[in-house]
Design a protein around this motif. Structure first.
Motif, PDB file in Angstrom:
ATOM      1  N   VAL A  49       2.427   1.701  -3.656  1.00 24.41           N
ATOM      2  CA  VAL A  49       1.510   2.233  -4.667  1.00 24.41           C
ATOM      3  C   VAL A  49       0.321   2.883  -3.959  1.00 24.41           C
ATOM      4  N   PRO A  50       0.559   4.090  -3.399  1.00 23.27           N
ATOM      5  CA  PRO A  50      -0.501   4.768  -2.652  1.00 23.27           C
ATOM      6  C   PRO A  50      -1.662   5.135  -3.579  1.00 23.27           C
ATOM      7  N   THR A  51      -2.834   5.268  -3.010  1.00 23.35           N
ATOM      8  CA  THR A  51      -3.997   5.616  -3.843  1.00 23.35           C
ATOM      9  C   THR A  51      -3.883   7.044  -4.380  1.00 23.35           C
ATOM     10  N   SER A  52      -3.131   7.894  -3.690  1.00 22.92           N
ATOM     11  CA  SER A  52      -2.792   9.218  -4.246  1.00 22.92           C
ATOM     12  C   SER A  52      -1.447   9.626  -3.659  1.00 22.92           C
ATOM     13  N   SER A  77       1.542  10.872  -1.589  1.00 23.03           N
ATOM     14  CA  SER A  77       1.638  11.316  -0.190  1.00 23.03           C
ATOM     15  C   SER A  77       3.074  11.758   0.051  1.00 23.03           C
ATOM     16  N   THR A  99       0.721  17.318  -9.454  1.00 20.46           N
ATOM     17  CA  THR A  99       1.691  16.313  -8.995  1.00 20.46           C
ATOM     18  C   THR A  99       3.095  16.899  -8.836  1.00 20.46           C
ATOM     19  N   HIS A 156       0.829  -1.216   0.000  1.00 17.51           N
ATOM     20  CA  HIS A 156       0.000   0.000   0.000  1.00 17.51           C
ATOM     21  C   HIS A 156       0.859   1.260   0.000  1.00 17.51           C
ATOM     22  N   TRP A 161       0.776  17.521  -4.831  1.00 20.20           N
ATOM     23  CA  TRP A 161      -0.601  17.083  -4.581  1.00 20.20           C
ATOM     24  C   TRP A 161      -1.222  17.690  -3.315  1.00 20.20           C
TER      25      TRP A 161
END
Ligand code: 1HN
Length: 351
Positions: A34-37, A39, A279, A31, A317
Protein backbone atom coordinates in the motif's frame (compact mmCIF):
# COMPACT_ATOMS: atom_id res chain seq x y z
CA UNK A 1 5.59 -10.11 32.77
CA UNK A 2 5.99 -9.23 29.06
CA UNK A 3 7.88 -11.66 26.87
CA UNK A 4 11.30 -10.37 25.80
CA UNK A 5 11.20 -8.45 22.49
CA UNK A 6 11.98 -10.89 19.66
CA UNK A 7 15.39 -10.35 18.17
CA UNK A 8 16.09 -9.95 14.48
CA UNK A 9 17.43 -13.47 14.47
CA UNK A 10 14.25 -14.90 16.01
CA UNK A 11 12.21 -13.10 13.39
CA UNK A 12 14.33 -14.55 10.60
CA UNK A 13 13.93 -17.99 12.16
CA UNK A 14 10.15 -17.54 12.22
CA UNK A 15 10.06 -16.53 8.54
CA UNK A 16 12.22 -19.47 7.58
CA UNK A 17 10.21 -21.99 9.61
CA UNK A 18 6.84 -20.91 8.26
CA UNK A 19 7.89 -20.38 4.66
CA UNK A 20 7.39 -24.08 3.69
CA UNK A 21 3.78 -23.64 4.81
CA UNK A 22 3.34 -20.78 2.34
CA UNK A 23 3.14 -18.17 5.05
CA UNK A 24 4.83 -14.80 4.86
CA UNK A 25 4.88 -11.82 7.24
CA UNK A 26 2.81 -8.87 6.06
CA UNK A 27 4.85 -6.35 8.06
CA UNK A 28 7.87 -6.93 5.83
CA UNK A 29 5.95 -5.97 2.66
CA UNK A 30 3.21 -3.67 3.93
CA UNK A 31 4.70 -0.43 2.60
CA UNK A 32 5.18 -1.87 -0.87
CA UNK A 33 1.65 -3.30 -0.88
CA UNK A 34 0.00 0.00 0.00
CA UNK A 35 2.39 2.68 -1.27
CA UNK A 36 1.71 6.28 -0.28
CA UNK A 37 1.35 7.04 -4.01
CA UNK A 38 1.41 4.90 -7.16
CA UNK A 39 4.89 3.67 -8.07
CA UNK A 40 4.49 2.07 -11.49
CA UNK A 41 7.19 -0.35 -12.68
CA UNK A 42 6.34 0.90 -16.18
CA UNK A 43 8.83 3.28 -17.82
CA UNK A 44 8.16 6.16 -20.19
CA UNK A 45 9.12 5.12 -23.72
CA UNK A 46 9.09 6.48 -27.26
CA UNK A 47 8.95 4.53 -30.54
CA UNK A 48 9.99 6.73 -33.46
CA UNK A 49 8.13 5.57 -36.56
CA UNK A 50 11.20 6.03 -38.74
CA UNK A 51 12.96 3.45 -36.54
CA UNK A 52 10.05 1.01 -36.37
CA UNK A 53 9.02 1.14 -40.02
CA UNK A 54 12.03 -0.75 -41.46
CA UNK A 55 11.31 -3.65 -39.05
CA UNK A 56 7.63 -3.67 -40.05
CA UNK A 57 8.74 -3.83 -43.67
CA UNK A 58 11.07 -6.74 -42.90
CA UNK A 59 8.29 -8.50 -41.02
CA UNK A 60 6.29 -8.18 -44.24
CA UNK A 61 9.09 -10.00 -46.06
CA UNK A 62 9.48 -12.94 -43.67
CA UNK A 63 5.89 -13.82 -42.79
CA UNK A 64 2.44 -13.43 -44.38
CA UNK A 65 -0.52 -12.01 -42.48
CA UNK A 66 -2.27 -15.36 -42.79
CA UNK A 67 0.71 -17.32 -41.44
CA UNK A 68 1.16 -14.90 -38.58
CA UNK A 69 -2.63 -14.67 -37.98
CA UNK A 70 -1.79 -11.10 -37.00
CA UNK A 71 1.48 -9.59 -38.26
CA UNK A 72 2.22 -7.27 -35.37
CA UNK A 73 5.31 -5.82 -33.74
CA UNK A 74 4.47 -5.45 -30.07
CA UNK A 75 5.42 -2.15 -28.44
CA UNK A 76 6.88 -3.61 -25.27
CA UNK A 77 7.52 -1.37 -22.34
CA UNK A 78 11.32 -1.46 -21.78
CA UNK A 79 10.73 -2.07 -18.07
CA UNK A 80 8.22 -4.90 -18.74
CA UNK A 81 10.04 -6.88 -21.44
CA UNK A 82 8.64 -10.33 -22.11
CA UNK A 83 5.17 -9.45 -20.85
CA UNK A 84 3.64 -8.19 -24.12
CA UNK A 85 2.60 -5.09 -22.22
CA UNK A 86 3.06 -1.37 -22.74
CA UNK A 87 1.66 -0.62 -19.28
CA UNK A 88 0.70 -3.03 -16.51
CA UNK A 89 -2.84 -3.23 -17.92
CA UNK A 90 -2.49 -2.41 -21.63
CA UNK A 91 -1.10 -3.98 -24.77
CA UNK A 92 -0.05 -2.04 -27.87
CA UNK A 93 1.36 -3.13 -31.21
CA UNK A 94 1.79 -1.97 -34.79
CA UNK A 95 0.08 -4.22 -37.33
CA UNK A 96 0.93 -4.43 -41.02
CA UNK A 97 -1.29 -5.78 -43.77
CA UNK A 98 -0.04 -5.84 -47.35
CA UNK A 99 -2.14 -5.58 -50.53
CA UNK A 100 -4.01 -8.82 -51.19
CA UNK A 101 -3.58 -10.18 -47.66
CA UNK A 102 -6.15 -11.45 -45.18
CA UNK A 103 -5.77 -11.66 -41.42
CA UNK A 104 -8.17 -14.54 -40.67
CA UNK A 105 -11.36 -14.28 -38.67
CA UNK A 106 -11.36 -15.00 -34.94
CA UNK A 107 -12.86 -13.68 -31.73
CA UNK A 108 -11.74 -13.27 -28.13
CA UNK A 109 -12.84 -11.82 -24.84
CA UNK A 110 -10.20 -9.09 -25.08
CA UNK A 111 -11.43 -5.77 -26.49
CA UNK A 112 -9.40 -4.11 -29.23
CA UNK A 113 -8.97 -0.74 -30.84
CA UNK A 114 -7.28 0.09 -34.14
CA UNK A 115 -5.88 3.52 -34.79
CA UNK A 116 -4.83 3.90 -38.43
CA UNK A 117 -1.24 5.13 -38.78
CA UNK A 118 -0.25 4.76 -42.44
CA UNK A 119 -2.04 3.88 -45.66
CA UNK A 120 -5.67 3.72 -46.75
CA UNK A 121 -8.07 1.19 -48.12
CA UNK A 122 -7.61 -1.89 -45.95
CA UNK A 123 -10.73 -3.01 -44.14
CA UNK A 124 -11.65 -4.60 -40.88
CA UNK A 125 -14.82 -6.66 -40.63
CA UNK A 126 -16.71 -6.84 -37.36
CA UNK A 127 -19.94 -8.67 -36.74
CA UNK A 128 -20.90 -8.87 -40.41
CA UNK A 129 -19.93 -5.33 -41.40
CA UNK A 130 -16.79 -4.02 -43.08
CA UNK A 131 -15.28 -0.62 -42.53
CA UNK A 132 -12.58 0.93 -44.71
CA UNK A 133 -9.51 2.34 -42.94
CA UNK A 134 -8.13 5.86 -43.38
CA UNK A 135 -5.29 7.46 -41.43
CA UNK A 136 -6.52 8.81 -38.07
CA UNK A 137 -9.65 6.63 -38.00
CA UNK A 138 -10.38 5.01 -34.66
CA UNK A 139 -11.94 1.57 -35.14
CA UNK A 140 -13.11 -0.81 -32.45
CA UNK A 141 -13.56 -4.54 -32.06
CA UNK A 142 -15.99 -5.31 -29.24
CA UNK A 143 -15.09 -8.30 -27.10
CA UNK A 144 -16.21 -11.69 -28.46
CA UNK A 145 -17.11 -10.39 -31.93
CA UNK A 146 -15.74 -12.13 -35.03
CA UNK A 147 -13.18 -9.92 -36.72
CA UNK A 148 -10.87 -10.21 -39.70
CA UNK A 149 -8.87 -7.73 -41.69
CA UNK A 150 -8.04 -7.54 -45.38
CA UNK A 151 -6.32 -5.27 -47.82
CA UNK A 152 -7.89 -5.03 -51.26
CA UNK A 153 -6.13 -1.71 -51.93
CA UNK A 154 -2.74 -1.14 -53.52
CA UNK A 155 -0.64 0.08 -50.59
CA UNK A 156 0.49 -1.39 -47.26
CA UNK A 157 -1.62 -0.32 -44.29
CA UNK A 158 -0.30 0.01 -40.75
CA UNK A 159 -2.31 0.60 -37.62
CA UNK A 160 -1.86 0.74 -33.87
CA UNK A 161 -3.60 -2.08 -32.01
CA UNK A 162 -4.58 -1.33 -28.43
CA UNK A 163 -5.96 -4.17 -26.33
CA UNK A 164 -6.77 -4.88 -22.71
CA UNK A 165 -4.73 -8.13 -22.85
CA UNK A 166 -2.74 -7.72 -19.61
CA UNK A 167 -5.92 -6.76 -17.76
CA UNK A 168 -7.87 -9.78 -18.99
CA UNK A 169 -4.83 -11.98 -18.23
CA UNK A 170 -4.78 -10.58 -14.68
CA UNK A 171 -8.37 -11.70 -14.25
CA UNK A 172 -7.65 -15.07 -15.95
CA UNK A 173 -10.70 -14.44 -18.11
CA UNK A 174 -9.32 -14.89 -21.63
CA UNK A 175 -11.13 -17.03 -24.18
CA UNK A 176 -10.57 -17.15 -27.95
CA UNK A 177 -11.96 -19.02 -30.93
CA UNK A 178 -10.99 -19.29 -34.61
CA UNK A 179 -13.70 -18.89 -37.20
CA UNK A 180 -14.31 -21.69 -39.70
CA UNK A 181 -14.21 -19.14 -42.53
CA UNK A 182 -11.13 -17.00 -43.21
CA UNK A 183 -13.19 -13.92 -43.98
CA UNK A 184 -16.51 -13.63 -42.25
CA UNK A 185 -19.65 -13.31 -44.30
CA UNK A 186 -20.66 -9.71 -44.79
CA UNK A 187 -24.33 -9.22 -43.91
CA UNK A 188 -24.68 -5.42 -43.83
CA UNK A 189 -23.52 -2.64 -46.13
CA UNK A 190 -20.59 -0.51 -45.08
CA UNK A 191 -21.66 2.39 -42.89
CA UNK A 192 -24.73 0.62 -41.55
CA UNK A 193 -23.76 0.93 -37.88
CA UNK A 194 -22.72 4.55 -38.40
CA UNK A 195 -26.08 5.28 -40.02
CA UNK A 196 -27.87 3.89 -36.99
CA UNK A 197 -25.69 5.34 -34.24
CA UNK A 198 -23.37 7.97 -35.71
CA UNK A 199 -25.76 10.88 -36.18
CA UNK A 200 -26.96 11.64 -32.63
CA UNK A 201 -29.82 9.25 -33.24
CA UNK A 202 -30.40 5.60 -32.37
CA UNK A 203 -32.81 2.85 -33.39
CA UNK A 204 -36.11 3.15 -31.57
CA UNK A 205 -36.01 -0.52 -30.61
CA UNK A 206 -33.24 -3.02 -29.95
CA UNK A 207 -30.41 -0.86 -28.64
CA UNK A 208 -27.00 -1.86 -27.25
CA UNK A 209 -26.10 -4.74 -29.61
CA UNK A 210 -22.73 -5.11 -27.82
CA UNK A 211 -23.70 -4.49 -24.21
CA UNK A 212 -21.41 -1.86 -22.72
CA UNK A 213 -19.39 -1.54 -25.93
CA UNK A 214 -20.13 1.09 -28.57
CA UNK A 215 -22.23 0.05 -31.59
CA UNK A 216 -20.04 2.34 -33.77
CA UNK A 217 -17.12 0.49 -35.38
CA UNK A 218 -15.38 3.41 -37.02
CA UNK A 219 -15.00 6.92 -35.63
CA UNK A 220 -13.65 8.62 -38.78
CA UNK A 221 -10.79 11.07 -38.45
CA UNK A 222 -12.47 13.58 -40.76
CA UNK A 223 -15.13 14.09 -38.06
CA UNK A 224 -12.78 14.18 -35.06
CA UNK A 225 -10.41 16.55 -36.82
CA UNK A 226 -13.19 18.94 -37.76
CA UNK A 227 -14.49 18.95 -34.17
CA UNK A 228 -11.05 19.80 -32.76
CA UNK A 229 -10.40 22.54 -35.28
CA UNK A 230 -13.75 24.13 -34.54
CA UNK A 231 -12.95 24.02 -30.81
CA UNK A 232 -9.68 25.73 -31.55
CA UNK A 233 -11.57 28.56 -33.24
CA UNK A 234 -14.15 29.27 -30.58
CA UNK A 235 -13.52 27.71 -27.17
CA UNK A 236 -11.00 28.54 -24.44
CA UNK A 237 -7.76 26.60 -24.47
CA UNK A 238 -7.23 24.14 -21.63
CA UNK A 239 -3.77 25.01 -20.23
CA UNK A 240 -2.97 21.31 -19.60
CA UNK A 241 -4.65 19.49 -22.50
CA UNK A 242 -5.01 22.05 -25.26
CA UNK A 243 -8.29 21.06 -26.95
CA UNK A 244 -9.10 17.51 -25.93
CA UNK A 245 -12.17 15.35 -26.51
CA UNK A 246 -12.99 11.84 -25.41
CA UNK A 247 -14.62 9.34 -27.75
CA UNK A 248 -18.01 8.12 -26.53
CA UNK A 249 -20.33 5.19 -26.84
CA UNK A 250 -23.37 7.06 -28.20
CA UNK A 251 -25.71 4.63 -26.48
CA UNK A 252 -24.39 5.40 -23.00
CA UNK A 253 -22.24 8.54 -23.14
CA UNK A 254 -19.48 6.46 -21.55
CA UNK A 255 -16.26 5.15 -23.06
CA UNK A 256 -16.42 3.23 -26.37
CA UNK A 257 -15.29 0.05 -24.60
CA UNK A 258 -15.66 -0.92 -20.95
CA UNK A 259 -11.90 -1.27 -20.46
CA UNK A 260 -10.45 1.29 -22.87
CA UNK A 261 -10.86 5.06 -22.89
CA UNK A 262 -9.82 6.93 -26.04
CA UNK A 263 -9.05 10.57 -26.62
CA UNK A 264 -7.99 12.98 -29.31
CA UNK A 265 -6.44 16.35 -28.66
CA UNK A 266 -5.22 19.31 -30.63
CA UNK A 267 -2.26 21.29 -29.29
CA UNK A 268 -2.34 24.61 -31.14
CA UNK A 269 0.81 26.17 -32.57
CA UNK A 270 2.85 27.76 -29.79
CA UNK A 271 1.31 25.53 -27.08
CA UNK A 272 3.26 25.44 -23.79
CA UNK A 273 1.24 23.10 -21.60
CA UNK A 274 1.15 22.87 -17.81
CA UNK A 275 2.09 19.60 -16.10
CA UNK A 276 -0.41 17.03 -14.85
CA UNK A 277 -0.56 13.41 -13.79
CA UNK A 278 -3.23 10.74 -13.76
CA UNK A 279 -3.57 7.28 -12.30
CA UNK A 280 -4.22 5.86 -15.77
CA UNK A 281 -1.06 5.31 -17.79
CA UNK A 282 -1.68 6.33 -21.42
CA UNK A 283 -0.44 5.37 -24.88
CA UNK A 284 -0.14 8.13 -27.49
CA UNK A 285 -0.16 7.98 -31.28
CA UNK A 286 0.92 11.20 -33.01
CA UNK A 287 -1.54 11.95 -35.79
CA UNK A 288 -0.30 15.22 -37.25
CA UNK A 289 2.41 17.75 -36.54
CA UNK A 290 5.20 17.62 -33.98
CA UNK A 291 5.96 18.53 -30.40
CA UNK A 292 7.67 17.51 -27.18
CA UNK A 293 6.50 15.57 -24.12
CA UNK A 294 8.37 16.07 -20.84
CA UNK A 295 7.76 13.21 -18.40
CA UNK A 296 8.95 13.05 -14.79
CA UNK A 297 9.68 9.40 -13.95
CA UNK A 298 11.21 8.14 -10.68
CA UNK A 299 14.45 7.45 -12.55
CA UNK A 300 14.65 10.97 -13.93
CA UNK A 301 13.14 13.37 -16.43
CA UNK A 302 12.74 12.33 -20.02
CA UNK A 303 12.11 14.42 -23.08
CA UNK A 304 10.39 12.91 -26.11
CA UNK A 305 10.51 14.89 -29.34
CA UNK A 306 7.71 13.46 -31.40
CA UNK A 307 6.35 13.80 -34.90
CA UNK A 308 3.52 12.23 -36.90
CA UNK A 309 3.25 8.40 -36.55
CA UNK A 310 5.49 8.23 -33.47
CA UNK A 311 4.18 6.43 -30.37
CA UNK A 312 4.93 6.97 -26.71
CA UNK A 313 3.70 5.87 -23.30
CA UNK A 314 3.17 7.98 -20.18
CA UNK A 315 3.10 5.70 -17.09
CA UNK A 316 0.63 6.03 -14.24
CA UNK A 317 1.14 9.01 -11.94
CA UNK A 318 4.17 10.37 -13.77
CA UNK A 319 3.74 14.05 -14.60
CA UNK A 320 3.66 15.01 -18.25
CA UNK A 321 3.59 18.35 -20.01
CA UNK A 322 3.44 19.09 -23.71
CA UNK A 323 4.96 21.70 -25.95
CA UNK A 324 4.20 22.20 -29.60
CA UNK A 325 5.73 25.17 -31.43
CA UNK A 326 4.07 24.22 -34.73
CA UNK A 327 0.89 22.53 -33.46
CA UNK A 328 -0.10 18.84 -33.48
CA UNK A 329 -2.89 16.32 -33.03
CA UNK A 330 -2.54 13.41 -30.58
CA UNK A 331 -4.64 10.27 -30.20
CA UNK A 332 -4.36 8.44 -26.89
CA UNK A 333 -5.87 5.52 -25.02
CA UNK A 334 -5.80 4.29 -21.45
CA UNK A 335 -7.61 2.11 -18.91
CA UNK A 336 -9.36 5.15 -17.42
CA UNK A 337 -12.91 3.67 -17.64
CA UNK A 338 -11.81 0.89 -15.29
CA UNK A 339 -10.30 3.38 -12.83
CA UNK A 340 -13.54 5.33 -12.96
CA UNK A 341 -15.72 2.26 -12.52
CA UNK A 342 -13.68 1.32 -9.45
CA UNK A 343 -13.65 4.87 -8.11
CA UNK A 344 -9.84 4.98 -8.08
CA UNK A 345 -9.19 7.47 -10.86
CA UNK A 346 -7.18 10.46 -9.76
CA UNK A 347 -5.84 13.42 -11.63
CA UNK A 348 -3.58 16.18 -10.38
CA UNK A 349 -3.15 19.34 -12.41
CA UNK A 350 -0.04 21.25 -11.38
CA UNK A 351 0.06 24.99 -11.90
C1 1HN B 1 -5.77 -9.51 -32.28
O1 1HN B 1 -6.88 -10.26 -32.42
C2 1HN B 1 -5.49 -8.50 -33.18
O2 1HN B 1 -7.48 -8.83 -34.39
C3 1HN B 1 -4.36 -7.71 -33.03
O3 1HN B 1 -5.98 -7.56 -35.26
C4 1HN B 1 -3.50 -7.93 -31.98
C5 1HN B 1 -2.89 -9.20 -30.03
C6 1HN B 1 -3.11 -10.23 -29.17
C7 1HN B 1 -4.23 -11.02 -29.29
C8 1HN B 1 -5.13 -10.80 -30.29
C9 1HN B 1 -6.39 -8.27 -34.36
C10 1HN B 1 -3.75 -8.96 -31.06
C11 1HN B 1 -4.89 -9.75 -31.21
Amino acid sequence: MNAPHPTAQQRQQLYQDMSPHNLTPLWEVLHALVPTSPSSPCAPALWKYEHVRPYLKRAGEVITAEEAIRRVLILENPALRGQSAITQSLYAGLQLILPGEIAPSHRHTQSALRFIVEGSGAYTAVDGERTTMHPGDFIITPKWTWHDHGNEASEPVVWLDGLDIPMIRFFDAGFAENNTEKSQTVSRTEGSSFARYGHNMAPVRGDAPFGGTSPIFNYPYARSREALHQLERDTPLDPWDGFKLRYVNPATGGSPMPTLGTFMQRLPAGFEGKASRQTDGAVYSVVEGAGTAYIESPSGSVRFDFEARDHFVVPSWQTVRFQSPSGCVLFSFSDRPVHQALGIHQEERLS
